[in-house]
Structure formats: C-alpha cells, structure tokens
Scaffold this motif. Structure first.
Motif, mmCIF file in Angstrom:
data_model
loop_
_atom_site.group_PDB
_atom_site.id
_atom_site.type_symbol
_atom_site.label_atom_id
_atom_site.label_comp_id
_atom_site.label_asym_id
_atom_site.label_seq_id
_atom_site.Cartn_x
_atom_site.Cartn_y
_atom_site.Cartn_z
ATOM 1 N N ALA A 1 0.826 -1.203 0.000
ATOM 2 C CA ALA A 1 0.000 0.000 0.000
ATOM 3 C C ALA A 1 0.861 1.253 0.000
ATOM 4 C CB ALA A 1 -0.927 -0.004 1.216
ATOM 5 N N ILE A 2 1.846 1.301 0.908
ATOM 6 C CA ILE A 2 2.631 2.523 1.036
ATOM 7 C C ILE A 2 3.464 2.753 -0.218
ATOM 8 C CG2 ILE A 2 4.462 3.621 2.346
ATOM 9 C CD1 ILE A 2 3.371 2.464 4.819
ATOM 10 N N ALA A 3 4.016 1.680 -0.769
ATOM 11 C CA ALA A 3 4.840 1.850 -1.964
ATOM 12 C C ALA A 3 4.012 2.403 -3.123
ATOM 13 C CB ALA A 3 5.478 0.520 -2.349
ATOM 14 N N GLU A 4 2.838 1.820 -3.348
ATOM 15 C CA GLU A 4 2.051 2.289 -4.493
ATOM 16 C C GLU A 4 1.533 3.690 -4.275
ATOM 17 O OE1 GLU A 4 2.460 0.742 -6.966
ATOM 18 O OE2 GLU A 4 2.714 -1.342 -6.477
ATOM 19 N N LEU A 5 1.143 4.002 -3.036
ATOM 20 C CA LEU A 5 0.671 5.366 -2.785
ATOM 21 C C LEU A 5 1.792 6.369 -2.998
ATOM 22 C CD1 LEU A 5 -1.691 5.000 0.265
ATOM 23 C CD2 LEU A 5 -2.237 5.954 -1.947
ATOM 24 N N SER A 6 3.003 6.014 -2.556
ATOM 25 C CA SER A 6 4.098 6.956 -2.733
ATOM 26 C C SER A 6 4.445 7.130 -4.203
ATOM 27 C CB SER A 6 5.346 6.470 -1.979
ATOM 28 O OG SER A 6 5.032 6.184 -0.659
ATOM 29 N N ALA A 7 4.224 6.089 -4.978
ATOM 30 C CA ALA A 7 4.576 6.196 -6.394
ATOM 31 C C ALA A 7 3.685 7.187 -7.116
ATOM 32 C CB ALA A 7 4.468 4.825 -7.062
ATOM 33 N N LEU A 8 2.476 7.411 -6.545
ATOM 34 C CA LEU A 8 1.519 8.296 -7.225
ATOM 35 C C LEU A 8 2.088 9.673 -7.463
ATOM 36 C CD1 LEU A 8 -2.071 8.112 -5.795
ATOM 37 C CD2 LEU A 8 -1.323 7.752 -8.105
ATOM 38 N N THR B 1 -8.556 13.334 -3.916
ATOM 39 C CA THR B 1 -7.689 14.251 -3.176
ATOM 40 C C THR B 1 -7.062 13.557 -1.983
ATOM 41 O OG1 THR B 1 -9.420 15.833 -3.689
ATOM 42 C CG2 THR B 1 -7.608 16.605 -2.350
ATOM 43 N N ILE B 2 -7.862 12.751 -1.302
ATOM 44 C CA ILE B 2 -7.309 12.052 -0.138
ATOM 45 C C ILE B 2 -6.148 11.153 -0.550
ATOM 46 C CG2 ILE B 2 -7.783 10.182 1.451
ATOM 47 C CD1 ILE B 2 -10.154 11.316 2.304
ATOM 48 N N THR B 3 -6.357 10.429 -1.657
ATOM 49 C CA THR B 3 -5.290 9.531 -2.097
ATOM 50 C C THR B 3 -4.038 10.307 -2.445
ATOM 51 O OG1 THR B 3 -7.103 8.367 -3.158
ATOM 52 C CG2 THR B 3 -4.915 7.518 -3.536
ATOM 53 N N SER C 1 -0.458 10.199 -0.541
ATOM 54 C CA SER C 1 0.740 9.844 -1.291
ATOM 55 C C SER C 1 1.892 10.763 -0.939
ATOM 56 C CB SER C 1 0.433 9.925 -2.781
ATOM 57 O OG SER C 1 1.610 9.941 -3.512
ATOM 58 N N THR C 2 1.610 12.086 -0.899
ATOM 59 C CA THR C 2 2.679 13.027 -0.591
ATOM 60 C C THR C 2 3.209 12.803 0.812
ATOM 61 O OG1 THR C 2 1.085 14.500 -1.624
ATOM 62 C CG2 THR C 2 3.254 15.384 -1.177
ATOM 63 N N VAL C 3 2.293 12.491 1.730
ATOM 64 C CA VAL C 3 2.737 12.277 3.109
ATOM 65 C C VAL C 3 3.574 11.018 3.226
ATOM 66 C CG1 VAL C 3 1.907 11.643 5.392
ATOM 67 C CG2 VAL C 3 0.875 13.550 4.202
ATOM 68 N N LEU C 4 3.094 9.935 2.619
ATOM 69 C CA LEU C 4 3.781 8.660 2.784
ATOM 70 C C LEU C 4 5.133 8.658 2.108
ATOM 71 C CD1 LEU C 4 0.814 6.241 2.346
ATOM 72 C CD2 LEU C 4 2.185 6.561 4.369
ATOM 73 N N SER D 1 12.342 9.081 2.496
ATOM 74 C CA SER D 1 13.504 9.963 2.371
ATOM 75 C C SER D 1 14.454 9.670 3.515
ATOM 76 C CB SER D 1 13.053 11.416 2.392
ATOM 77 O OG SER D 1 12.318 11.650 3.560
ATOM 78 N N LEU D 2 15.717 9.687 3.198
ATOM 79 C CA LEU D 2 16.718 9.189 4.138
ATOM 80 C C LEU D 2 17.218 10.265 5.081
ATOM 81 C CD1 LEU D 2 19.061 6.834 2.144
ATOM 82 C CD2 LEU D 2 17.545 6.296 3.983
ATOM 83 N N THR D 3 16.318 10.950 5.760
ATOM 84 C CA THR D 3 16.830 11.916 6.725
ATOM 85 C C THR D 3 16.919 11.249 8.091
ATOM 86 O OG1 THR D 3 14.606 12.644 7.185
ATOM 87 C CG2 THR D 3 15.828 13.848 5.511
ATOM 88 N N VAL D 4 17.743 11.842 8.937
ATOM 89 C CA VAL D 4 18.032 11.197 10.219
ATOM 90 C C VAL D 4 16.776 11.089 11.073
ATOM 91 C CG1 VAL D 4 19.489 11.249 12.255
ATOM 92 C CG2 VAL D 4 20.334 12.105 10.087
ATOM 93 N N GLN D 5 15.954 12.158 11.054
ATOM 94 C CA GLN D 5 14.765 12.116 11.905
ATOM 95 C C GLN D 5 13.869 10.965 11.477
ATOM 96 O OE1 GLN D 5 15.883 14.815 10.106
ATOM 97 N NE2 GLN D 5 14.449 16.464 10.531
ATOM 98 N N ASN D 6 13.724 10.831 10.137
ATOM 99 C CA ASN D 6 12.838 9.771 9.665
ATOM 100 C C ASN D 6 13.298 8.417 10.139
ATOM 101 O OD1 ASN D 6 11.388 11.629 8.418
ATOM 102 N ND2 ASN D 6 11.795 10.973 6.335
#
Lengths: 463, 547
Positions: free
Chosen positions: A267-274, B510-512, B516-519, B524-529
């Motif tokens: 789920a997370i991979a496909e959503l991020s790909a969007l 819109t939710i999707t 997506s942007t959040v997930l 991203s390989l930052t230290v906090q993450n």
C-alpha cells in the motif's frame, strides 16, 4: 558435477580479466550460457547435498533441491540476457568482475545449507551491491554507495546476532540440525533469533518498514544496476529468508505478521509512487510494491499461493529487466529520467515495450503478470483471506492510476524526438516481451514448475 | 486455457458488434484519400484488438476467459481514446473501468473458491455460503453500473464520449455499454440464478433515477456529443431498470431495447460525425438550418430521433411498449410513472438535437463545407432500414430474443404474426400503424406541395422589429441552442442539475493524492525519519512479540 561450480566458476573466471581485456563481454555471455546449460542438466534429478566438512557440526553444506535449482536457473537466464545486452558496448573490467561476483554470491546464497555459509554469501553479495551502486563514478553514485554500505552493515550485524544466538543455543550451524532443535530452546532466544533474522533479511529484502533506503539507492545507481538489483538480488534475499522461515517451522503468527507488513508495504509503496516525478523512482516503488505482494503470498504456507508467488517472481524479474533496460535506452537519449521524457520520445517499439511491461506489472490480461496475480488471489480465496484479496485489488487500482497516467500522457500534439533502438537491444527486449505474453497465454508449464518449487520450499526440512 | 461456446445470447450481442464494427470500419477506411478532420487516425490494430476482446467476452464459456476479454476491452479502448482525449478524461475512464474489472475479478475469485470451477455449466452457486451472496452481488453490480453508466458511477462516460474520435463514440455507445448488460444477464441469470430481492429493487430505482437526471442534463447541453452521451446514460438506465425485473417479459424488454438502442445510437453518432466532418463544428450554438443543404442527413436523423423518443411508427416504440407492459404486469406503478416522465422529457433533447442542427435559421458564417464521403451514409442507412423494418415487423426482434430466453430458462414469448407484437396482456400491429402513418404523411405531403404557393407568403426572417430595432443578418436568431437553459430556474429540476456526485469522487482522489505526498516522506533518508521509524518499528515488534 558438483554444485560448487555455480559458485566457483564465476569467481575463477574473474581472474581472466587482465588477459582478455577486450573480449570480456563475450566471455561473460559464454560463461552464463555454459552455467545455464549446466544448471538445466540437473533438472529432474534428486536433491543433492554436498558437504565440505571439517567437523560435522561446522561443515559447510550446499543443498540443491528443486527450489534452489529454479532460482539458479532464473538468475542465470536474467544474467545471460543482461550480458547479451552488454555486447553492444565495450568490455568493462569492473562490470565483468562485479557481475561474476554477484552471480557467484547469489548462487551461493540460494544453495547454502548452513547458516554461516549463508552469512558469507550474504556479505559477498552486499559488498558487490555497494560497489555496483558506485559504478557510475559520479558524486551521486558514491554518496549512494556509502549510504547503502552503512545501512547494509546493520543488516549484517543483525544476521550475525542471529547466528551467534543460534550457535550458542544449539551448537550447530547446519540448517537441518537447527530445524530439529529449534523448538526446544528457550522461547526468548527463539524470539531474539526470529527478530534478528527478520531485521537482517528484511533490510535486504526491501520490506516495510526497513525499505526506506531503497528508492534513493535506486536513484543513485544506473539503470542497468537497478535491473540487477530488482531482478536478481532482492529475489535471492527473499528466497533465503522464506527458506529459513519454513525450515525452522516458525509459528504461524509470525507468518501472519509477515503477511500484514507485506500488504502495508504494497500500500505505502504504491501510494508513494503516485506523486513521484522520476521514472527511476516510479520503477523502484513498483518493485517495493511487488515485493510486498510476494511477502503476502510467500507467508501463506499454502502451495497454491506460494506457487503464484514463484510465478510472480519469474514474471517480475523478466519485466523489471525489460523496463530498466528500456529506461536505460531513454536515459542515454535524454540524459535524465524525469517523467517528462515519457511524453517526448517517439518510438513505437519502446511504447509497446513499456505498455506490455506496465500492463504485466498491473496484473492485466493477457500478460503473465495476470496469471501470477490470479493464482495468488485464487489461493487466498481458498484460504478465505477476503480482506487481503480486497486490499490487493484496491491497491492495484492505485497502481493502475500512475501507470496509465504515464501511458496516456503521450499527447500527440507535443513534438517528439525519435529514439533509434539498435538491433541487439531490440531483439533482446522483444524476446522478453514475447516471453511475458507467452506466459500469459500458455502458463501451464511454468505453473507446474512453480507448484513443485512451492512444495519444495514449504516442505522445508522434511525433504 | 480459453474456453468458448456458441450461445444464442452470445450470437445476439456479437451480431450487433459485427454490424457496428464493420459499418464503422467501412466509413473509416473507405475514406482513405482525404485527410479526415480527425487528423490522427485510429490505429487499426487496436480496433481489431477491441473487436477480438468483445468476441471473447460474448462467446466465453468460463469466467477467466470472460475476464480476460473484459480487461483487454478496457485497455484497448483506453489506448484508442488516448489518441485524442485529455489526460483527466483518460484517468477517469481507466480508474472507473479498471475498478469495475477488479470488482469482477474479486467476484470471480470468490465464486471459484467455493465452487471449484470456472466453467459456466459446472458452477453450482448453491455451494457459496449465503453470507457471501450479498458481497458477490454488490461487486458484480458495481461492474455493471460502471460499464452502463448508472449513477453515481457515470462520471467517466460523458467526457470520454465527447473527447473521443467521432466514430469511436459510436462504438462506445452502441457496443461497449452493452457489455455491462451482457454481464448482468449472464451473471445473475445464468450463473447465480435470479432471486427477486431487495438488491434488485434498489438497482431498479437507481436505474430510473439515472435516466431522469441524465435526461434533464442532456437537454441543457451545448455540445452535440455530450447530449448524446447523456442520452446514452438515460437509455441504459431504462435497460438496467427493466432487467432488474428478472422475469421473462423483463428480460425480453431489456434485450429488445438493447438492440434498438444499438442501432439508434449508431445512426445518431454517425450522423453527428457527418455534421462535424462537413462543418467542423460540434456545438449547437454554431449550427443551424442545414436541412436546405443536406436533406438526406435530416431524414436519417429524424428516423433516429423518432426511434429514440420511443413513439410509433418506428421501432423505438416496440421496446418502450414492452417496458411499459412489463412494469404494469409486475405492478410497479411508481417505476412506470418515473420512466414515463423520463421518456416524455426525452422529447425535449430529441427536439433540440434535430432543431439545433437542421432547422431554424441558417447559420451564415463563411466557413467552407467539406464534401461528405459516401461511406458515412452506410451505417446510417443500415440503422434506418433496421429501425423501419422492426417498426413494420416488430416480432422479428422477438424471434431473435426467444432463443436467448430459453437458454436462461424462461418461457419464450408467444407471437402470432410477424407484424404483431405481444406484450403480455396487450399487443399492437406494427404494419398497420406504419401504413396509417405513411398514408397520412403522404397525404399531408401532397396537400402541402399542391397548396405550396397559396398557403404562405414569403417573409424574411429578419422582418421583425423589437423595441424599435430591427436585427441585421449578423444577429443569431436561432433559439435552438438555448433549449434547456431555463431548466435551471425550475426549482426541483434546478436543484438536481446544480448538484453532482462528482465532488465525492474528487474527495477520494484528493485524499489519495495527499496521503501519497505524506507517505513519500517515509522514503527519504533523513536522520529524523530513520529515528522515528526505528522507534515505531520496535514498538510494533514488542507488541507483536509479547503476545
């Protein structure tokens, strides 16, 4: 006729490098073909066990059963196609040595019958991967390689912790011996072993939540290296992980946990790909998604579903190899892999190749990916796992959004630059595309093979 | 791996497919020499693929073959659409249609897991536990609704019809929409076995609501193709409603209307395509008065309009008659009232279609008219002949449908003669109606031709004065395109027209996108993450391990 040849021959062949500087690419093709023929000669034979023993508890063992043979054949086929692709360029010493090392190490991983042997090949494969990342020799590649090295070291540490705990508790390193004794050791140690194995292999198998490194590393490496990573390397780690899991007869609640994080990973991979703007990252996310589906399928302990997973592994390796090599052709022309280039190239051949690749990844008929997905879904329905079926279908819909967006964004009104594809890549890509369509229309042979591999994988130490 | 069998229903639907595709292929490929106004030609390979996919769907004898055909139909029509449509339309098209496909796959997989087979004859639906009947039915109904454009799954239809190539709109409307109908009859009739239940009542009402709303939306459109798109949605709403009354007369009425609608839409869309080809314009506000130059096209459209509205003497009345008598038989009074309301309102958009293009003031802009290749007439002539023929011999349709009815286990309809259509407790004679109409028509024609010069004075259209001003030729006095604007001011209808379920779908989108942007941040390989992830991960593991 020893199985050791799979490991030893590529390594020894690397020593030919200084003598045949200009013919390395031909040697590579010949070597892979030879090993492939050698591997195919083992088909139908009884499982083979070989030991290099110093002391029976510490002996190094290699096991060739139908599961490991299948993976070796798969890796050799991918390697052959890959080395054929490189015939069009000058021979390079570094890629020759590294691909041989990669081949030797994944063969060793797949063949190993004892846990320390697995660790050795795990390390060799990891180091090869780090160096492969840096092959492009620019700043991005070097920084990616260093990051990969740091994260990969964590994986090695956890694997060592697992091996230490196993040896301290059981006193042997042989997988079959461990399997017999595993349930009789202290439950806390059991949990520690399982946890460390999960973290160690999980980082390398690119499963959530340990796959945060993958996308950036894929972006740092070149497309051909990415093809090797997604087609060969990750599959080897996944196979070894589940091989150990089934041999140790781990509790089903752990397998259930794997299924859950598999579906979350998908789920997370496909959503991020969007919202991704770079084609390399899109393909990386897609790989992560498919690995999530593989985890769901492989952890189900049912022959039907696992055979679907094996089918999916085959199809996915071929498809990703095809897609990354096509992306490589595009990158050579446009010097970038941003999504914009997908709108700008004018080549009917490449359009069809991408379309076939994307549709197969989505699991849409009549391509091979559909048969894989169908087998997995049919098996899951037999296990009454309705939520998993619904989740897989829903997330595939999200996957469809971005793949079809790519395919449909090719607006005819934009001026396009035409991309000439040379004969050799054209032939190779066509072979792969035809294979994908063939497995979609005539899947029975591969389905039977997948079933026997699945039986052997799940059967574990009973063989 | 593929299993096929020739069935009467398959023959019926595939026969319609063949007629539509072959006649359109003649139009497309017989006008080779000139550069058509659709300057990007459709890829013939994709069209052939679509045709094959439809054949696979209609002749499949197991569920997997059906599904393979279904998906190939979806993606091949996507690529044909991608020739001209905008990306947003394409996205809507593929999300809805692939969603429908996956819903179908879910239902197939569920059925298979209990019955153990994919072949139609061997499926014994009683092995599926009752608890799962509703989810499977809902999944199948979602598929059918998306394909047939029943609300609220219709949002992909209108834009796709409008932005596709003109001739491909005919394929979409005439055949691809019928795939959902085929699935409805196949799944619920043959495989599941029909049960009259609450679900079908809801389906019937959704169909009727769809047709009412779509009819009113059609009236207020300015683009010809959008009007026909909404009209298609409305007509398919009728079919879905009447089919959900799963009795012999219901299925007969539904199949009859399917046949009629295929030919009507083939005729209408090719007519529109001819007008767009000739004038280059596709809006009512830019057209008018073309009857003087193209009387033959006017007659063809007239035949199509009369059939679409469902009035005697043409074939459209046959299916409407069957629908009304079925609803009366089943005592569904409210549904009958709603369908009659919708049919009556359909007159308005039928009239707008013909008035806005052919009648009224001749539009006097100086654009050149292209010459229409003769091949454009062929689908229209085929459609006209079928519609007139079925008007005179209405029971001919019954003969075709009877074999399908028997396969489904229903009683075939009794027909006394070819010219008489039996609707259960009422019947009418098509030949008699047609002859009455024809004689009156000829009589009126002769009288008006004889009295031509004495009946009216020639007047100039601009011979009017309004507030002391007389209009000059540049003023557009054609009120045809304005039909429907006043609808928004009628309170009940205006509310329906102003609101739309589109916002709900857009909210999902819109939710999707936001998630997506959040997930993506996770990757991203930052230290906090990494720190956060490790903490999260060990917490989860502890929780799992402590069990």
């Amino acid at each position: 006729m020893s199985t050791l040849y799979f490991v030893v021959v590529p390594l020894l062949a690397s020593f030919l490098t200084p003598f045949f500087k200009n013919y390395l690419r031909y040697i590579s093709v010949a070597l892979n073909l030879l090993l492939l023929v050698f591997a195919l000669s083992f088909m139908g034979a009884e499982p083979i066990r070989e030991y290099i023993s110093f002391d029976s508890a510490l002996s190094i063992s290699f096991v060739l059963d139908s599961a490991s043979l299948f993976f070796i054949v798969l890796f050799l086929v991918i390697m052959t196609l890959f080395s054929l692709y490189h015939l069009q360029e000058k021979s390079r010493k570094d890629s020759f040595i590294l691909t041989n090392m990669l081949l030797a190490s994944v063969s060793g991983l797949v063949l190993s019958g004892d846990i320390f042997n697995i660790y050795i090949f795990f390390e060799i494969a990891s180091i090869t991967a780090y160096i492969l990342t840096s092959l492009a020799k620019d700043k991005k590649a070097y920084s990616g390689a260093i990051r990969y090295m740091i994260i990969g070291s964590f994986a090695s540490i956890f694997l060592l912790i697992a091996i230490m705990t196993i040896y301290l508790n059981i006193g042997s390193l042989n997988l079959e011996t461990i399997a017999k004794e595993f349930n009789s050791i202290n439950p806390n140690s059991q949990f520690l072993i399982i946890l460390s194995l999960f973290i160690g292999f999980g980082i390398k198998s690119e499963i959530f939540p340990l796959n945060f490194w993958v996308v950036d590393i894929y972006q740092a490496s070149s497309n051909r290296v990415n093809a090797l990573f997604s087609a060969i390397l990750s599959k080897a780690y996944i196979f070894v992980f589940f091989h150990i899991a089934y041999i140790l007869h781990v509790n089903t609640k752990y397998l259930g946990f794997l299924a859950i994080i598999g579906i979350i990973s998908f789920a997370i991979a496909e959503l991020s790909a969007l919202s991704s703007k770079d084609l390399k990252r899109v393909l990386a996310y897609s790989t992560l998604g498919q690995i999530g589906v593989l985890f769901v399928a492989l952890s189900s302990s049912s022959v039907d579903v696992v055979s679907g997973a094996i089918f999916l592994i085959t199809l996915h390796s071929i498809t990703k190899l095809m897609l990354f090599l096509s992306l490589d052709i595009l990158e050579q022309k446009f010097k970038t892999t941003s999504i914009e280039i997908f709108k700008k190239f004018n080549s009917l051949f490449l359009t069809v190749i991408f379309a076939i690749g994307f549709l197969s990844l989505l699991g849409i008929p009549p391509f091979g990916g559909f048969i894989a997905k169908l087998t997995i879904l049919k098996g899951l329905a037999g296990l009454r796992e309705y939520l998993l079926i619904g989740a897989i279908l829903l997330i595939s819909l999200i996957e469809a959004v971005y793949f079809f967006r790519l395919l449909g964004s090719r607006d005819s009104s934009q001026t396009k630059e035409s991309v000439e594809v040379a004969l050799l890549p054209k032939v190779l890509l066509s072979i792969m595309a035809i294979a994908i369509v063939y497995f979609g229309l005539f899947p029975d042979a591969l389905l039977d093979i997948s079933k026997s591999v699945a039986t052997s994988l799940i059967g574990g130490a009973d063989v | 791996m593929f299993n096929f069998s020739v069935t009467p229903m398959g023959n019926l639907f595939f026969g319609l497919t063949v007629i539509v595709f072959v006649s359109l292929a003649i139009v497309r490929f017989a006008s080779f020499g000139d550069k058509a106004s659709d300057s990007k030609q459709n890829n013939p390979f994709l069209c052939l693929l679509l045709f094959t996919a439809l054949g696979i769907i209609f002749y499949a004898s197991d569920l997997i073959t059906l599904f393979i055909g279904w998906e190939v139909m979806s993606w091949s029509s996507y690529f044909i659409l991608a020739n001209r449509a905008k990306i947003k339309t394409l996205q809507k098209y593929i999300i809805f249609n692939l969603g429908a496909g996956f819903a179908l796959l879910g239902a197939i997989v569920l059925i298979y897991s209990f019955t153990g087979t994919m072949l139609y004859e061997q499926i014994d639906f009683s092995k599926v536990p009752t608890m799962l009947h509703l989810p499977i039915s809902i999944l199948l109904i979602i598929t059918i609704f998306v394909k047939s454009g029943v609300m609220p799954f219709h949002h992909w239809v209108v834009d796709s019809y409008e932005e596709s190539d003109n001739l491909f709109s005919a394929v979409l409307s005439a055949i691809i929409s019928k795939a959902g109908i085929f699935l409805f009859i196949l799944m619920f009739g043959q495989i599941i076995g029909i049960k009259q239940n609450l679900l079908f009542d809801i389906v019937a009402w959704l169909g009727v609501i769809t047709s009412v709303i779509a009819t009113f939306k059609a009236i207020s459109q300015d683009s010809m193709k959008r009007l026909l798109a909404y009209s298609s949605i409305a007509q398919l709403g009728y079919i879905v409603t009447i089919l959900s009354i799963f009795s012999a007369s219901g299925v007969e009425a539904g199949l009859y209307h399917t046949i009629i609608h295929t030919f009507v839409k083939l005729l209408l869309f090719v007519n529109i395509a001819s007008i767009i080809y000739i004038t280059g314009k596709s809006k009512f506000s830019e057209l008018g008065g073309l009857i003087y130059r193209y009387p033959l096209l006017f007659v063809m459209l007239l035949i199509g309009i009369i059939s679409l509205a469902g009035v005697p003497p043409l074939a459209g009345f046959n299916s409407k008659f069957l629908i009304y008598t079925t609803l009366l038989e089943e005592k569904k009074a409210l549904l009958l009232v709603a369908i009659m309301f919708s049919s009556a309102s359909a007159f308005l958009y039928c009239f707008k279609l013909i008035y806005g293009i052919y009648l009224g003031q001749v539009v006097d802009d100086k654009t050149e008219h292209k010459e229409l290749p003769n091949s454009y007439y062929i689908p229209q002539i085929i459609g006209s002949i079928v519609l007139i023929g079925l008007g005179i011999f209405p029971s001919f349709g019954t003969i075709i449908i009877n074999s399908t009815l028997t396969t489904l286990g229903f009683e075939p309809t009794v027909y006394t003669s070819l010219t008489e259509l039996n609707g259960g407790f009422a019947s009418f004679n098509g030949a008699m109606i047609m002859s009455i109409f024809a004689s009156i028509f000829i009589a009126v024609l002769l009288i008006s031709l004889a009295l031509k010069n004495r009946l009216q004075e020639r007047r100039d259209r601009y011979d009017i004065s309004y507030c002391g001003e007389t209009p000059n030729p540049s003023v557009n006095l054609h009120y045809g395109y304005g039909i429907g604007e006043e609808l928004r001011r009628i309170s009940f209808i205006g509310i329906i027209l102003r609101n739309s379920s589109q916002a709900s779908w857009e909210w999902l989108a819109t939710i999707t996108k936001d998630s997506s942007t959040v997930l993506k941040q996770l990757y991203s390989l930052t230290v906090q993450n990494i720190g956060v992830l490790t903490l999260l991960f060990f917490t989860i593991l502890l929780f799992v391990g402590v069990k």
